[in-house]
Design an enzyme around this catalytic site. Structure first.
Site, PDB file in Angstrom:
ATOM      1  N   ASP A 158      12.041  27.696  -1.757  1.00  0.00           N
ATOM      2  CA  ASP A 158      11.194  26.613  -1.269  1.00  0.00           C
ATOM      3  C   ASP A 158       9.846  26.453  -1.973  1.00  0.00           C
ATOM      4  N   CYS A 168      29.312   6.171   7.833  1.00  0.00           N
ATOM      5  CA  CYS A 168      28.395   6.645   8.883  1.00  0.00           C
ATOM      6  C   CYS A 168      26.938   6.359   8.482  1.00  0.00           C
ATOM      7  N   CYS A 200      22.276   9.062  11.048  1.00  0.00           N
ATOM      8  CA  CYS A 200      20.947   9.656  10.827  1.00  0.00           C
ATOM      9  C   CYS A 200      19.904   8.562  10.572  1.00  0.00           C
ATOM     10  N   CYS A 225       8.021  10.569   7.563  1.00  0.00           N
ATOM     11  CA  CYS A 225       8.837  11.623   8.172  1.00  0.00           C
ATOM     12  C   CYS A 225       7.990  12.498   9.106  1.00  0.00           C
ATOM     13  N   CYS A 265      11.015  18.302  12.522  1.00  0.00           N
ATOM     14  CA  CYS A 265      11.887  17.379  13.264  1.00  0.00           C
ATOM     15  C   CYS A 265      13.317  17.654  12.816  1.00  0.00           C
ATOM     16  N   CYS A 317      23.952  14.227  12.927  1.00  0.00           N
ATOM     17  CA  CYS A 317      25.026  14.301  11.925  1.00  0.00           C
ATOM     18  C   CYS A 317      26.301  14.931  12.482  1.00  0.00           C
TER      19      CYS A 317
HETATM   20  C1  B12 Z   1       8.768  18.325  -0.196  1.00  0.00           C
HETATM   21  C2  B12 Z   1       9.823  18.805   0.771  1.00  0.00           C
HETATM   22  C3  B12 Z   1       9.922  18.138   1.991  1.00  0.00           C
HETATM   23  C4  B12 Z   1       9.110  16.883   2.312  1.00  0.00           C
HETATM   24  C5  B12 Z   1       9.630  15.619   1.690  1.00  0.00           C
HETATM   25  C6  B12 Z   1      11.069  15.549   1.316  1.00  0.00           C
HETATM   26  C7  B12 Z   1      11.604  14.236   0.788  1.00  0.00           C
HETATM   27  N1  B12 Z   1      10.829  13.174   0.616  1.00  0.00           N
HETATM   28  O1  B12 Z   1      12.760  14.206   0.521  1.00  0.00           O
HETATM   29  C8  B12 Z   1       9.151  16.899   3.864  1.00  0.00           C
HETATM   30  C9  B12 Z   1       7.912  17.634   4.347  1.00  0.00           C
HETATM   31  C10 B12 Z   1       9.207  15.537   4.535  1.00  0.00           C
HETATM   32  C11 B12 Z   1      10.381  17.738   4.129  1.00  0.00           C
HETATM   33  C12 B12 Z   1      11.082  17.690   5.306  1.00  0.00           C
HETATM   34  C13 B12 Z   1      12.182  18.484   5.580  1.00  0.00           C
HETATM   35  N2  B12 Z   1      12.639  19.500   4.839  1.00  0.00           N
HETATM   36 CO1  B12 Z   1      11.976  19.896   3.054  1.00  0.00          CO
HETATM   37  N3  B12 Z   1      11.503  20.387   1.299  1.00  0.00           N
HETATM   38  C14 B12 Z   1      10.652  19.900   0.461  1.00  0.00           C
HETATM   39  C15 B12 Z   1      10.676  20.733  -0.835  1.00  0.00           C
HETATM   40  C16 B12 Z   1       9.524  21.736  -0.784  1.00  0.00           C
HETATM   41  C17 B12 Z   1      10.594  19.933  -2.134  1.00  0.00           C
HETATM   42  C18 B12 Z   1      11.635  18.797  -2.217  1.00  0.00           C
HETATM   43  C19 B12 Z   1      11.387  17.928  -3.412  1.00  0.00           C
HETATM   44  O2  B12 Z   1      10.610  17.054  -3.330  1.00  0.00           O
HETATM   45  N4  B12 Z   1      12.025  18.164  -4.519  1.00  0.00           N
HETATM   46  C20 B12 Z   1      11.923  17.324  -5.687  1.00  0.00           C
HETATM   47  C21 B12 Z   1      13.145  16.414  -5.748  1.00  0.00           C
HETATM   48  C22 B12 Z   1      13.109  15.508  -6.953  1.00  0.00           C
HETATM   49  O3  B12 Z   1      14.314  17.224  -5.893  1.00  0.00           O
HETATM   50  P1  B12 Z   1      15.448  17.416  -4.761  1.00  0.00           P
HETATM   51  O4  B12 Z   1      14.853  18.133  -3.619  1.00  0.00           O
HETATM   52  O5  B12 Z   1      16.596  18.053  -5.384  1.00  0.00           O
HETATM   53  O6  B12 Z   1      15.826  15.980  -4.168  1.00  0.00           O
HETATM   54  C23 B12 Z   1      16.080  14.853  -4.954  1.00  0.00           C
HETATM   55  C24 B12 Z   1      17.460  14.717  -5.407  1.00  0.00           C
HETATM   56  O7  B12 Z   1      18.295  15.128  -4.361  1.00  0.00           O
HETATM   57  C25 B12 Z   1      17.518  13.259  -5.703  1.00  0.00           C
HETATM   58  N5  B12 Z   1      18.850  12.721  -5.497  1.00  0.00           N
HETATM   59  C26 B12 Z   1      19.529  12.621  -4.365  1.00  0.00           C
HETATM   60  N6  B12 Z   1      20.710  12.093  -4.614  1.00  0.00           N
HETATM   61  C27 B12 Z   1      20.754  11.841  -5.931  1.00  0.00           C
HETATM   62  C28 B12 Z   1      21.737  11.295  -6.697  1.00  0.00           C
HETATM   63  C29 B12 Z   1      21.500  11.135  -8.049  1.00  0.00           C
HETATM   64  C30 B12 Z   1      22.574  10.579  -8.865  1.00  0.00           C
HETATM   65  C31 B12 Z   1      20.252  11.543  -8.622  1.00  0.00           C
HETATM   66  C32 B12 Z   1      19.989  11.351 -10.039  1.00  0.00           C
HETATM   67  C33 B12 Z   1      19.286  12.090  -7.819  1.00  0.00           C
HETATM   68  C34 B12 Z   1      19.553  12.234  -6.496  1.00  0.00           C
HETATM   69  O8  B12 Z   1      16.630  12.605  -4.843  1.00  0.00           O
HETATM   70  C35 B12 Z   1      15.908  13.579  -4.133  1.00  0.00           C
HETATM   71  C36 B12 Z   1      14.522  13.018  -4.001  1.00  0.00           C
HETATM   72  O9  B12 Z   1      14.578  11.939  -3.136  1.00  0.00           O
HETATM   73  C37 B12 Z   1      12.082  21.430  -0.720  1.00  0.00           C
HETATM   74  C38 B12 Z   1      12.176  22.773  -1.424  1.00  0.00           C
HETATM   75  C39 B12 Z   1      12.382  22.576  -2.936  1.00  0.00           C
HETATM   76  N7  B12 Z   1      11.614  23.277  -3.740  1.00  0.00           N
HETATM   77  O10 B12 Z   1      13.236  21.807  -3.338  1.00  0.00           O
HETATM   78  C40 B12 Z   1      12.289  21.506   0.804  1.00  0.00           C
HETATM   79  C41 B12 Z   1      13.705  21.326   1.366  1.00  0.00           C
HETATM   80  C42 B12 Z   1      14.335  20.126   0.711  1.00  0.00           C
HETATM   81  N8  B12 Z   1      13.446  21.006   2.768  1.00  0.00           N
HETATM   82  C43 B12 Z   1      14.291  21.508   3.589  1.00  0.00           C
HETATM   83  C44 B12 Z   1      14.288  21.295   4.988  1.00  0.00           C
HETATM   84  C45 B12 Z   1      15.131  22.230   5.835  1.00  0.00           C
HETATM   85  C46 B12 Z   1      13.547  20.243   5.545  1.00  0.00           C
HETATM   86  C47 B12 Z   1      13.595  19.734   6.996  1.00  0.00           C
HETATM   87  C48 B12 Z   1      15.001  19.711   7.600  1.00  0.00           C
HETATM   88  C49 B12 Z   1      12.635  20.599   7.858  1.00  0.00           C
HETATM   89  C50 B12 Z   1      12.499  20.142   9.296  1.00  0.00           C
HETATM   90  N9  B12 Z   1      13.470  20.401  10.151  1.00  0.00           N
HETATM   91  O11 B12 Z   1      11.499  19.597   9.665  1.00  0.00           O
HETATM   92  C51 B12 Z   1      13.008  18.299   6.838  1.00  0.00           C
HETATM   93  C52 B12 Z   1      14.095  17.259   6.590  1.00  0.00           C
HETATM   94  C53 B12 Z   1      13.590  15.901   6.242  1.00  0.00           C
HETATM   95  C54 B12 Z   1      14.632  15.110   5.453  1.00  0.00           C
HETATM   96  N10 B12 Z   1      15.534  14.445   6.155  1.00  0.00           N
HETATM   97  O12 B12 Z   1      14.612  15.134   4.221  1.00  0.00           O
HETATM   98  C55 B12 Z   1      15.357  22.323   2.871  1.00  0.00           C
HETATM   99  C56 B12 Z   1      16.658  21.510   2.822  1.00  0.00           C
HETATM  100  C57 B12 Z   1      17.903  22.308   3.131  1.00  0.00           C
HETATM  101  C58 B12 Z   1      19.131  21.429   3.046  1.00  0.00           C
HETATM  102  N11 B12 Z   1      20.161  21.801   3.769  1.00  0.00           N
HETATM  103  O13 B12 Z   1      19.182  20.447   2.350  1.00  0.00           O
HETATM  104  C59 B12 Z   1      14.656  22.564   1.455  1.00  0.00           C
HETATM  105  C60 B12 Z   1      15.625  22.618   0.286  1.00  0.00           C
HETATM  106  C61 B12 Z   1      13.895  23.904   1.587  1.00  0.00           C
HETATM  107  C62 B12 Z   1      14.814  25.118   1.519  1.00  0.00           C
HETATM  108  N12 B12 Z   1      14.650  25.978   0.530  1.00  0.00           N
HETATM  109  O14 B12 Z   1      15.694  25.320   2.318  1.00  0.00           O
HETATM  110  N13 B12 Z   1      10.691  18.517   3.055  1.00  0.00           N
HETATM  111  S1  SF4 Z   2      24.148  12.617   6.696  1.00  0.00           S
HETATM  112 FE1  SF4 Z   2      25.503  12.885   8.495  1.00  0.00          FE
HETATM  113  S2  SF4 Z   2      24.680  11.432  10.004  1.00  0.00           S
HETATM  114 FE2  SF4 Z   2      23.846  10.846   8.026  1.00  0.00          FE
HETATM  115  S3  SF4 Z   2      25.264   9.312   7.233  1.00  0.00           S
HETATM  116 FE3  SF4 Z   2      25.925  11.279   6.410  1.00  0.00          FE
HETATM  117  S4  SF4 Z   2      27.461  11.999   7.872  1.00  0.00           S
HETATM  118 FE4  SF4 Z   2      26.312  10.380   8.918  1.00  0.00          FE
HETATM  119  S1  SF4 Z   3      13.208  14.837   9.964  1.00  0.00           S
HETATM  120 FE1  SF4 Z   3      12.986  13.342  11.666  1.00  0.00          FE
HETATM  121  S2  SF4 Z   3      11.501  11.829  10.944  1.00  0.00           S
HETATM  122 FE2  SF4 Z   3      12.186  12.995   9.137  1.00  0.00          FE
HETATM  123  S3  SF4 Z   3      13.877  11.816   8.327  1.00  0.00           S
HETATM  124 FE3  SF4 Z   3      14.797  13.277   9.746  1.00  0.00          FE
HETATM  125  S4  SF4 Z   3      14.885  12.186  11.717  1.00  0.00           S
HETATM  126 FE4  SF4 Z   3      13.500  11.060  10.409  1.00  0.00          FE
END
Ligand code: B12
Ligand code: SF4
Ligand code: SF4
Length: 342
Positions: free
Chosen positions: A126, A185, A188, A207, A234, A241
């Site tokens: 992370d 679906c 979410c 978020c 949250c 899901c």
């Molecule tokens: C910043 C961050 C957040 C931010 C913003 C995230 C956002 N805008 O997506 C906030 C604070 C909101 C957040 C919230 C949460 N987070 Co967070 N977060 C991070 C963190 C530190 C960095 C993520 C990041 O910005 N990476 C940079 C981007 C570019 O890379 P990426 O993560 O791989 O995601 C990108 C790609 O997937 C790309 N993408 C997606 N599909 C496709 C398809 C193609 C073709 C391409 C090219 C790209 C692409 O788009 C994404 C960017 O939008 C990571 C840890 C890490 N170092 O990765 C944890 C992480 C993503 N978080 C995690 C968790 C658990 C959460 C929460 C569930 C916590 C909670 N319960 O409150 C929530 C979920 C919110 C949600 N629905 O996304 C876990 C996810 C685990 C999982 N099963 O996926 C991580 C991986 C931490 C960990 N080590 O476990 N998080």
């Molecule tokens: S992430 Fe889960 S809840 Fe969201 S669209 Fe996919 S299957 Fe449905």
């Molecule tokens: S963590 Fe909560 S506020 Fe953030 S995207 Fe998921 S449902 Fe929405």
């Protein structure tokens, strides 16, 4: 150089209680589109996401000599929908960063011991600039759902991700998943109270997880009124899901825990650090903790209970109250009865 068989890696992981893993050869630089889109959407107080973008897009930037990346997914107990104030399930127990990173370090040490080598490793959980969801998807640990999280068709999304960049030439082991199973679906997206999920990405600044954990200032009323009682993180887009219906139990009892609501509300500034010692919640300052409680209570209509929080006179809390239209008492009146909402 001979590759390290997957069975050896799996055994070293098993010793650490890690059973969901995959290994891949470090891919080249990642497609910057996802990160650029995220930055363009706005990342609020997470400006650092853009500052180290070259590292975030280069899976081996942190260990250029790496020959493999081991990816693990670690289950924590799923959220249990409940009335009242709520916090994200991942933060129920001990801080996962503190538990998982050393586990990965020990996996690296075990591989060196078993193979008689001195390979260098870098464990990341992370906090390092690594695109963790993208790497896990490439490794086959799941697909990226409309909730922007990595989902396994076998075990859902309540999983924390950890990585070992290593000079050890690990046998490539694909996790077997990656195919998008969201289908038609949209649960979410539909159930996210702040409408933060659009086009398969999470709009950071909308978020609740960002707003309660990362955001340092006042939370806009338009968003605060949709908090539905969340005070730290949250889980609504995971609860929504269907793939989480059969989420397995957490893999480590230390990830479990519960917060007593009365104890939360009665907590004092002096006891904050001790109360949350070893937990992710501790990284909130006292002031932000109180801001979050104020918003959470207010969002579920428990207006009469915010008086004690306001009475402390914390500047952030008072500014938040003003944003919500709650009458802020003069400091001299701080022992007054709980405030009525405006
Ligand atoms: C910043 C961050 C957040 C931010 C913003 C995230 C956002 N805008 O997506 C906030 C604070 C909101 C957040 C919230 C949460 N987070 Co967070 N977060 C991070 C963190 C530190 C960095 C993520 C990041 O910005 N990476 C940079 C981007 C570019 O890379 P990426 O993560 O791989 O995601 C990108 C790609 O997937 C790309 N993408 C997606 N599909 C496709 C398809 C193609 C073709 C391409 C090219 C790209 C692409 O788009 C994404 C960017 O939008 C990571 C840890 C890490 N170092 O990765 C944890 C992480 C993503 N978080 C995690 C968790 C658990 C959460 C929460 C569930 C916590 C909670 N319960 O409150 C929530 C979920 C919110 C949600 N629905 O996304 C876990 C996810 C685990 C999982 N099963 O996926 C991580 C991986 C931490 C960990 N080590 O476990 N998080
Ligand atoms: S992430 Fe889960 S809840 Fe969201 S669209 Fe996919 S299957 Fe449905
Ligand atoms: S963590 Fe909560 S506020 Fe953030 S995207 Fe998921 S449902 Fe929405």
């Amino acid at each position: 150089m001979q590759t390290v068989p997957h069975a050896t890696v799996a055994a070293a992981c098993r010793e650490q209680g890690l059973s969901h893993l995959a290994s891949l050869v470090p891919p080249g630089p990642l497609d910057p589109a996802g990160l650029e889109r995220m930055l363009a959407d706005g990342v609020g107080d997470l400006a650092w996401l853009g500052e180290d973008r070259h590292l975030r897009l280069d899976p081996c930037g942190l260990l250029p000599s790496a020959r493999a990346i081991l990816c693990v997914a670690w289950h924590y107990p799923a959220a249990q929908p409940a009335p009242g104030l709520r916090r994200a399930a991942y933060a129920a127990g001990k801080d996962y960063h503190v538990l998982l990173r050393p586990k990965l370090g020990r996996v690296g040490a075990a591989l060196n011991a078993r193979c008689g080598q001195t390979w260098r490793h870098r464990a990341c959980v992370d906090s390092a600039p690594l695109a963790e969801r993208t790497l896990s998807r490439l490794a086959g640990l799941g697909w990226l759902g409309r909730n922007a999280l990595l989902i396994s068709p076998e075990s859902g999304s309540y999983r924390l991700l950890g990585f070992l960049l290593t000079e050890a030439p690990l046998e490539v082991q694909h996790g077997g998943h990656g195919e998008d199973r969201c289908g038609s679906c949209t649960r979410c997206e539909d159930l996210c109270p702040t409408r933060a999920l659009v086009g398969r990405r999470c709009l950071t600044e909308r978020c609740i997880s960002y707003l309660t954990i990362e955001h340092r200032g006042v939370i806009a009323r338009e968003l605060a009124e949709r908090f539905a009682g969340w005070w730290f993180g949250c889980d609504l887009c995971q609860e929504a899901c269907p793939w989480n219906r059969f989420a397995p139990p957490g893999e480590d009892v230390r990830l479990a825990g519960r917060d007593d609501e009365a104890a939360l509300l009665a907590l004092t500034a002096e006891r904050f650090d001790t109360h949350f010692a070893g937990r992710a919640v501790r990284r909130l300052s006292w002031e932000r903790f109180r801001r979050n409680l104020l918003v959470a209570l207010w969002s579920v209509g428990r207006h009469a209970e915010v008086g004690a929080i306001l009475a402390e006179g914390l500047p952030l809390v008072r500014a938040q109250a003003a944003e919500l239209g709650i009458a802020v008492p003069q400091l001299a009146e701080t022992t007054a009865r709980p405030q009525d909402p405006a």
